[in-house]
Design a protein around this motif. Structure first.
Motif, PDB file in Angstrom:
ATOM      1  N   CYS A  11       0.216   2.428   7.241  1.00 41.06           N
ATOM      2  CA  CYS A  11       0.907   3.582   7.826  1.00 41.06           C
ATOM      3  C   CYS A  11       0.528   4.873   7.108  1.00 41.06           C
ATOM      4  CB  CYS A  11       2.419   3.347   7.729  1.00 41.06           C
ATOM      5  SG  CYS A  11       3.410   4.715   8.347  1.00 41.06           S
ATOM      6  N   ASP A  12       0.233   5.910   7.908  1.00 34.66           N
ATOM      7  CA  ASP A  12       0.027   7.249   7.370  1.00 34.66           C
ATOM      8  C   ASP A  12       0.565   8.234   8.404  1.00 34.66           C
ATOM      9  OD1 ASP A  12      -1.948   7.515   9.343  1.00 34.66           O
ATOM     10  OD2 ASP A  12      -3.589   7.154   7.957  1.00 34.66           O
ATOM     11  N   ALA A  13       0.368   9.505   8.194  1.00 33.21           N
ATOM     12  CA  ALA A  13       0.938  10.523   9.089  1.00 33.21           C
ATOM     13  C   ALA A  13       0.421  10.389  10.519  1.00 33.21           C
ATOM     14  CB  ALA A  13       0.637  11.919   8.554  1.00 33.21           C
ATOM     15  N   ASP A  14      -0.822   9.956  10.668  1.00 35.49           N
ATOM     16  CA  ASP A  14      -1.429   9.871  12.002  1.00 35.49           C
ATOM     17  C   ASP A  14      -1.073   8.583  12.738  1.00 35.49           C
ATOM     18  OD1 ASP A  14      -2.681  12.331  11.647  1.00 35.49           O
ATOM     19  OD2 ASP A  14      -4.418  11.398  10.683  1.00 35.49           O
ATOM     20  N   THR A  15      -0.782   7.517  11.991  1.00 30.27           N
ATOM     21  CA  THR A  15      -0.550   6.215  12.637  1.00 30.27           C
ATOM     22  C   THR A  15       0.874   5.736  12.452  1.00 30.27           C
ATOM     23  OG1 THR A  15      -1.264   5.005  10.673  1.00 30.27           O
ATOM     24  CG2 THR A  15      -2.960   5.545  12.317  1.00 30.27           C
ATOM     25  N   ALA A  16       1.767   6.601  12.020  1.00 26.10           N
ATOM     26  CA  ALA A  16       3.156   6.189  11.777  1.00 26.10           C
ATOM     27  C   ALA A  16       3.846   5.885  13.093  1.00 26.10           C
ATOM     28  CB  ALA A  16       3.904   7.284  11.024  1.00 26.10           C
ATOM     29  N   PRO A  47       0.809  -1.227   0.000  1.00 27.98           N
ATOM     30  CA  PRO A  47       0.000   0.000   0.000  1.00 27.98           C
ATOM     31  C   PRO A  47       0.841   1.276   0.000  1.00 27.98           C
ATOM     32  CG  PRO A  47      -0.719  -1.489   1.730  1.00 27.98           C
ATOM     33  CD  PRO A  47       0.515  -2.073   1.144  1.00 27.98           C
ATOM     34  N   LEU A  48       2.106   1.170   0.405  1.00 30.21           N
ATOM     35  CA  LEU A  48       2.960   2.364   0.445  1.00 30.21           C
ATOM     36  C   LEU A  48       3.569   2.680  -0.918  1.00 30.21           C
ATOM     37  CD1 LEU A  48       4.680   1.907   3.920  1.00 30.21           C
ATOM     38  CD2 LEU A  48       2.667   3.250   3.318  1.00 30.21           C
ATOM     39  N   THR A  49       3.146   1.953  -1.962  1.00 31.49           N
ATOM     40  CA  THR A  49       3.544   2.305  -3.322  1.00 31.49           C
ATOM     41  C   THR A  49       2.946   3.650  -3.697  1.00 31.49           C
ATOM     42  OG1 THR A  49       3.637  -0.040  -3.872  1.00 31.49           O
ATOM     43  CG2 THR A  49       3.545   1.486  -5.714  1.00 31.49           C
ATOM     44  N   ASP A  50       1.790   3.963  -3.142  1.00 30.81           N
ATOM     45  CA  ASP A  50       1.148   5.264  -3.380  1.00 30.81           C
ATOM     46  C   ASP A  50       2.061   6.359  -2.819  1.00 30.81           C
ATOM     47  OD1 ASP A  50      -0.724   7.351  -3.817  1.00 30.81           O
ATOM     48  OD2 ASP A  50      -1.544   7.061  -1.802  1.00 30.81           O
TER      49      ASP A  50
END
Length: 178
Positions: free
Chosen positions: A163-168, A106-109
């Protein structure tokens, strides 16, 4: 102050009231007489006085005692240790990721990856040197291999696949030399 409407009190009634008041016990004298305590009341008074004395002596002893407690109060911050989870891959496996085609899931985006990297404290457009999907504690995760802080070093960071900015938050992290 006779208003003329009150009836006259006969002199013999006045004399009897006066005699009764003179022979009656004085209220102040009655107040000084105390009843005798029964045997059970004396025993209760003695037991209460002893308990009060014991409590005062015991309390004073506890307040004056400077010795350490016989039992520890419980864990303190200096006694609590948290061991970092073992990194799920060996150093050789991480180095092998550097030579393979990155699989970032999913982190390919690019936007999601940039948000995740920023949340981890990296600059959002840092070069990802390698990546691989894996499971950590039965959760989908992604290994990101990033440039290290010293020449020739790489940081291997395992993050949740979402993973995103809030859950990193790194699930595991290590640094090694290429």
């Amino acid at each position: 102050m006779d208003d003329g409407n009150a009836p006259e009190v006969p002199p013999d009634v006045t004399a009897r009231i006066d005699a009764a008041l003179r022979t009656a016990p004085h209220p102040a004298a009655h107040a000084l007489v105390r009843p005798q305590l029964s045997h059970a009341q004396w025993v209760g008074l003695l037991v209460g006085a002893c308990a009060l004395s014991l409590a005062a002596v015991g309390g004073a002893h506890l307040l004056a005692d400077d010795s350490p407690p016989a039992f520890p109060a419980g864990p303190t911050a200096s006694q609590i240790t948290v061991s970092a989870p073992a990194f799920p891959l060996s150093a050789e496996e991480v180095r092998a990721v550097l030579t393979a085609r990155p699989d970032l899931g999913p982190l390919t985006d690019p936007r999601r990856r940039a948000a995740c990297l920023a949340g981890l404290g990296y600059i959002p457009d840092v070069d990802v040197l390698g990546g691989r999907r894996l499971d950590v504690s039965a959760r989908p995760a992604v290994l990101l291999v990033l440039p290290g802080h010293t020449p020739g070093a790489v940081d291997a960071v395992v993050v949740d696949a979402e993973c995103d900015a809030d859950t990193a938050a790194p699930l595991a992290r290590t640094s090694l030399h290429r």
